[in-house]
Design a protein around this motif. Structure first.
Motif, PDB file in Angstrom:
ATOM      1  N   LEU A 170      -7.444   3.199  14.081  1.00  0.00           N
ATOM      2  CA  LEU A 170      -6.989   2.455  14.802  1.00  0.00           C
ATOM      3  C   LEU A 170      -7.644   2.148  15.827  1.00  0.00           C
ATOM      4  O   LEU A 170      -8.165   3.046  16.539  1.00  0.00           O
ATOM      5  CB  LEU A 170      -5.652   3.353  15.094  1.00  0.00           C
ATOM      6  CG  LEU A 170      -4.375   3.693  14.285  1.00  0.00           C
ATOM      7  CD1 LEU A 170      -4.662   4.542  13.225  1.00  0.00           C
ATOM      8  CD2 LEU A 170      -3.340   3.895  14.931  1.00  0.00           C
ATOM      9  N   THR A 171      -7.715   0.814  16.236  1.00  0.00           N
ATOM     10  CA  THR A 171      -8.542   0.394  17.356  1.00  0.00           C
ATOM     11  C   THR A 171      -7.598  -0.298  18.475  1.00  0.00           C
ATOM     12  O   THR A 171      -7.148  -1.476  18.204  1.00  0.00           O
ATOM     13  CB  THR A 171      -9.760  -0.530  16.818  1.00  0.00           C
ATOM     14  OG1 THR A 171     -10.378  -0.154  15.681  1.00  0.00           O
ATOM     15  CG2 THR A 171     -10.595  -0.953  17.872  1.00  0.00           C
TER      16      THR A 171
ATOM     17  N   VAL B 241      -6.534  -0.301  10.132  1.00  0.00           N
ATOM     18  CA  VAL B 241      -7.188  -0.084   8.900  1.00  0.00           C
ATOM     19  C   VAL B 241      -7.030   1.151   8.129  1.00  0.00           C
ATOM     20  O   VAL B 241      -7.361   2.212   9.021  1.00  0.00           O
ATOM     21  CB  VAL B 241      -8.705  -0.618   9.290  1.00  0.00           C
ATOM     22  CG1 VAL B 241      -9.600  -0.513   7.768  1.00  0.00           C
ATOM     23  CG2 VAL B 241      -8.706  -1.714   9.978  1.00  0.00           C
ATOM     24  N   VAL B 242      -6.550   0.944   6.746  1.00  0.00           N
ATOM     25  CA  VAL B 242      -6.877   1.971   5.996  1.00  0.00           C
ATOM     26  C   VAL B 242      -7.584   1.888   4.694  1.00  0.00           C
ATOM     27  O   VAL B 242      -7.669   0.803   4.008  1.00  0.00           O
ATOM     28  CB  VAL B 242      -5.301   2.296   5.551  1.00  0.00           C
ATOM     29  CG1 VAL B 242      -5.416   3.636   4.531  1.00  0.00           C
ATOM     30  CG2 VAL B 242      -4.653   2.900   6.727  1.00  0.00           C
TER      31      VAL B 242
ATOM     32  N   ARG C 283       2.125  -0.457   1.494  1.00  0.00           N
ATOM     33  CA  ARG C 283       1.048  -0.234   0.362  1.00  0.00           C
ATOM     34  C   ARG C 283       1.452   0.757  -0.579  1.00  0.00           C
ATOM     35  O   ARG C 283       1.755   1.737  -0.075  1.00  0.00           O
ATOM     36  CB  ARG C 283      -0.377  -0.272   0.744  1.00  0.00           C
ATOM     37  CG  ARG C 283      -0.613  -1.394   1.523  1.00  0.00           C
ATOM     38  CD  ARG C 283      -2.035  -1.406   2.318  1.00  0.00           C
ATOM     39  NE  ARG C 283      -3.033  -0.260   1.965  1.00  0.00           N
ATOM     40  CZ  ARG C 283      -4.247  -0.473   2.513  1.00  0.00           C
ATOM     41  NH1 ARG C 283      -4.580  -1.010   3.548  1.00  0.00           N
ATOM     42  NH2 ARG C 283      -5.065   0.735   1.960  1.00  0.00           N
ATOM     43  N   ARG C 284       0.985   0.827  -1.625  1.00  0.00           N
ATOM     44  CA  ARG C 284       1.322   1.938  -2.723  1.00  0.00           C
ATOM     45  C   ARG C 284       0.458   2.885  -2.416  1.00  0.00           C
ATOM     46  O   ARG C 284       1.052   4.333  -2.826  1.00  0.00           O
ATOM     47  CB  ARG C 284       0.938   1.143  -4.227  1.00  0.00           C
ATOM     48  CG  ARG C 284       1.948   0.212  -4.633  1.00  0.00           C
ATOM     49  CD  ARG C 284       1.666  -0.180  -6.215  1.00  0.00           C
ATOM     50  NE  ARG C 284       2.443  -1.157  -6.511  1.00  0.00           N
ATOM     51  CZ  ARG C 284       2.441  -1.866  -7.749  1.00  0.00           C
ATOM     52  NH1 ARG C 284       1.447  -1.498  -8.422  1.00  0.00           N
ATOM     53  NH2 ARG C 284       3.252  -2.854  -7.971  1.00  0.00           N
ATOM     54  N   ASP C 285      -0.649   2.868  -1.895  1.00  0.00           N
ATOM     55  CA  ASP C 285      -1.552   4.064  -1.628  1.00  0.00           C
ATOM     56  C   ASP C 285      -1.280   4.688  -0.234  1.00  0.00           C
ATOM     57  O   ASP C 285      -2.241   5.760  -0.086  1.00  0.00           O
ATOM     58  CB  ASP C 285      -2.993   3.249  -1.715  1.00  0.00           C
ATOM     59  CG  ASP C 285      -3.255   2.639  -0.543  1.00  0.00           C
ATOM     60  OD1 ASP C 285      -2.358   1.847   0.009  1.00  0.00           O
ATOM     61  OD2 ASP C 285      -4.590   2.260  -0.233  1.00  0.00           O
ATOM     62  N   ILE C 286      -0.171   4.271   0.455  1.00  0.00           N
ATOM     63  CA  ILE C 286       0.119   5.150   1.530  1.00  0.00           C
ATOM     64  C   ILE C 286       1.866   5.323   1.234  1.00  0.00           C
ATOM     65  O   ILE C 286       2.501   4.614   1.140  1.00  0.00           O
ATOM     66  CB  ILE C 286       0.092   4.215   2.744  1.00  0.00           C
ATOM     67  CG1 ILE C 286      -1.267   3.645   2.934  1.00  0.00           C
ATOM     68  CG2 ILE C 286       0.544   4.884   4.062  1.00  0.00           C
ATOM     69  CD1 ILE C 286      -1.294   2.643   4.068  1.00  0.00           C
ATOM     70  N   ALA C 287       1.935   6.831   1.206  1.00  0.00           N
ATOM     71  CA  ALA C 287       3.109   7.330   1.342  1.00  0.00           C
ATOM     72  C   ALA C 287       3.648   8.199   2.425  1.00  0.00           C
ATOM     73  O   ALA C 287       2.935   8.346   3.330  1.00  0.00           O
ATOM     74  CB  ALA C 287       3.154   8.402   0.158  1.00  0.00           C
ATOM     75  N   MET C 288       4.848   7.733   2.726  1.00  0.00           N
ATOM     76  CA  MET C 288       5.781   8.157   3.977  1.00  0.00           C
ATOM     77  C   MET C 288       6.807   9.228   3.595  1.00  0.00           C
ATOM     78  O   MET C 288       7.757   8.755   2.723  1.00  0.00           O
ATOM     79  CB  MET C 288       6.211   6.854   5.021  1.00  0.00           C
ATOM     80  CG  MET C 288       6.589   7.484   5.972  1.00  0.00           C
ATOM     81  SD  MET C 288       6.278   6.263   7.468  1.00  0.00           S
ATOM     82  CE  MET C 288       6.972   6.902   8.852  1.00  0.00           C
ATOM     83  N   LEU C 289       6.898  10.285   4.312  1.00  0.00           N
ATOM     84  CA  LEU C 289       7.840  11.370   4.304  1.00  0.00           C
ATOM     85  C   LEU C 289       8.810  11.512   5.245  1.00  0.00           C
ATOM     86  O   LEU C 289       8.027  11.746   6.262  1.00  0.00           O
ATOM     87  CB  LEU C 289       7.381  12.569   3.623  1.00  0.00           C
ATOM     88  CG  LEU C 289       8.315  13.727   3.215  1.00  0.00           C
ATOM     89  CD1 LEU C 289       8.670  13.478   1.917  1.00  0.00           C
ATOM     90  CD2 LEU C 289       7.573  15.185   3.057  1.00  0.00           C
TER      91      LEU C 289
ATOM     92  N   ALA D  23       2.672   9.028  -7.098  1.00  0.00           N
ATOM     93  CA  ALA D  23       1.823   7.985  -7.121  1.00  0.00           C
ATOM     94  C   ALA D  23       0.359   8.314  -6.568  1.00  0.00           C
ATOM     95  O   ALA D  23      -0.304   7.355  -6.393  1.00  0.00           O
ATOM     96  CB  ALA D  23       2.512   6.931  -6.131  1.00  0.00           C
ATOM     97  N   GLU D  24       0.119   9.401  -6.404  1.00  0.00           N
ATOM     98  CA  GLU D  24      -1.257   9.903  -6.037  1.00  0.00           C
ATOM     99  C   GLU D  24      -1.639   9.182  -4.832  1.00  0.00           C
ATOM    100  O   GLU D  24      -2.711   8.447  -4.711  1.00  0.00           O
ATOM    101  CB  GLU D  24      -2.357   9.719  -7.144  1.00  0.00           C
ATOM    102  CG  GLU D  24      -1.940  10.969  -8.171  1.00  0.00           C
ATOM    103  CD  GLU D  24      -2.945  10.819  -9.024  1.00  0.00           C
ATOM    104  OE1 GLU D  24      -3.785   9.949  -9.274  1.00  0.00           O
ATOM    105  OE2 GLU D  24      -3.069  11.960 -10.006  1.00  0.00           O
ATOM    106  N   PRO D  25      -0.808   9.098  -3.641  1.00  0.00           N
ATOM    107  CA  PRO D  25      -1.249   8.263  -2.365  1.00  0.00           C
ATOM    108  C   PRO D  25      -2.418   8.817  -1.854  1.00  0.00           C
ATOM    109  O   PRO D  25      -2.891   9.885  -1.856  1.00  0.00           O
ATOM    110  CB  PRO D  25      -0.126   8.585  -1.488  1.00  0.00           C
ATOM    111  CG  PRO D  25       0.357   9.758  -1.663  1.00  0.00           C
ATOM    112  CD  PRO D  25       0.170  10.012  -3.235  1.00  0.00           C
ATOM    113  N   ARG D  26      -3.265   7.595  -1.274  1.00  0.00           N
ATOM    114  CA  ARG D  26      -4.607   8.102  -0.609  1.00  0.00           C
ATOM    115  C   ARG D  26      -4.329   8.844   0.775  1.00  0.00           C
ATOM    116  O   ARG D  26      -4.892   9.752   1.427  1.00  0.00           O
ATOM    117  CB  ARG D  26      -5.433   6.739  -0.257  1.00  0.00           C
ATOM    118  CG  ARG D  26      -5.881   6.277  -1.869  1.00  0.00           C
ATOM    119  CD  ARG D  26      -6.748   5.006  -1.580  1.00  0.00           C
ATOM    120  NE  ARG D  26      -8.012   5.386  -0.876  1.00  0.00           N
ATOM    121  CZ  ARG D  26      -8.862   4.487  -0.434  1.00  0.00           C
ATOM    122  NH1 ARG D  26      -8.607   3.179  -0.498  1.00  0.00           N
ATOM    123  NH2 ARG D  26     -10.063   4.574  -0.070  1.00  0.00           N
ATOM    124  N   VAL D  27      -3.234   8.227   1.205  1.00  0.00           N
ATOM    125  CA  VAL D  27      -2.914   8.474   2.768  1.00  0.00           C
ATOM    126  C   VAL D  27      -1.298   9.203   2.763  1.00  0.00           C
ATOM    127  O   VAL D  27      -0.485   8.414   2.037  1.00  0.00           O
ATOM    128  CB  VAL D  27      -2.763   7.670   3.769  1.00  0.00           C
ATOM    129  CG1 VAL D  27      -2.182   7.880   5.146  1.00  0.00           C
ATOM    130  CG2 VAL D  27      -4.495   7.365   3.859  1.00  0.00           C
TER     131      VAL D  27
END
Length: 270
Positions: free
Chosen positions: A4-5, A63-64, A73-79, A149-153
């Motif tokens: 984050l910038t 940026v991720v 995005r699919r590679d970012i999951a939120m709980l 989904a094996e998220p990266r984040v």
């Protein structure tokens, strides 16, 4: 992994303009667990939604994985705080919901879903409906759904705050174990100092609105960690005292810095 910038976010509505975040500069390394704490209304949840792509930044960049975040995005999951399970679907079908949404082959992920349920202590509950589970068990199902989904984040917005103290501590220990095994990159919003110390590699303290990074406190305590009696009690107490001190300071822009007595581990309402 996360960069984050100069990130700021302003909301404009009928009642006027609210500046939620201002000038956030933060880097989260791959596999790192970062907790975010601060007073209610300081922009913690807004920060997560910016990283998730659910909100655009008013200024700055998010940026991720080397890619600008412009949408979910699919590679970012939120709980979230509430498990939000579909009441008519079984435990297994709730875990497999992202598989159906993304159009993946259910057969390929069923075994993985069962493995995740076993990992969080819900083996044998796959045919149960959500109303047959306790609140803590429902949140475990929600956690499995996020992991399928094996998220990266993984972004977690006070996921245990609605639970009783014992269940909350049990799930915190469980999440710590999962993080150690899977090395996911996690950003975790919490009001609990104890929870932040138990889980995080670093704790980001936000100032009152507009949220700015007041301080980043490293948690150099060996894992696995416990809030009970262990060899690291003094280190836990020192980290807790440091965080209490920062959180209890008046915002620098409001006047002289002022110390007050430490508060309990939970630092405020939701």
């Amino acid at each position: 992994m996360i960069q984050l910038t100069g990130v700021s976010r302003t909301f404009t509505g009928r009642s006027g303009t609210v500046e939620a975040l201002r000038g956030i500069d933060l880097t989260v390394a791959e596999g790192e667990f970062v907790a975010v704490v601060g007073r209610s209304g300081c922009g913690k949840s807004t920060l997560l939604r910016l990283v998730a792509g659910l909100l655009p930044a008013t200024d700055g960049s998010v940026v991720v994985g080397g890619e600008q975040v412009v949408r979910a995005r699919r590679d970012i999951a939120m709980l979230f705080q509430r498990p939000a399970l579909l009441p008519w679907r079984s435990v297994l079908d709730n875990v497999l919901l992202p598989v159906e949404i993304f159009g993946w082959r259910r057969g390929r992920h069923r075994a993985k879903a069962l493995e995740l349920l076993e990992m969080v202590g819900l083996g044998g509950f796959e045919k149960r409906l959500p109303h047959e589970l306790s609140g803590g068990m429902q949140q475990r199902v929600s956690l499995c759904r996020s992991l399928i989904a094996e998220p990266r984040v993984m972004l977690m917005d006070e996921p245990f705050s609605a639970l009783d103290a014992l269940t909350r501590e049990e799930l915190s220990v469980e999440l710590q174990r999962i993080h150690m095994e899977r090395s996911a990159t996690i950003v975790f919003v919490t009001h609990s100092i104890d929870e932040a110390i138990l889980l995080a590699d670093r704790v980001v303290v936000l100032s009152p609105r507009p949220g700015r990074i007041r301080k980043i406190v490293p948690i150099d305590i060996p894992r696995p960690r416990s809030l009970g009696r262990n060899a690291h009690t003094e280190q836990v107490a020192r980290c807790s005292a440091d965080l209490h001190e920062v959180l209890m300071e008046h915002d620098a822009g409001l006047g002289a810095r002022h110390r007050v007595a430490p508060a309990p581990a939970g630092i405020g309402g939701h």
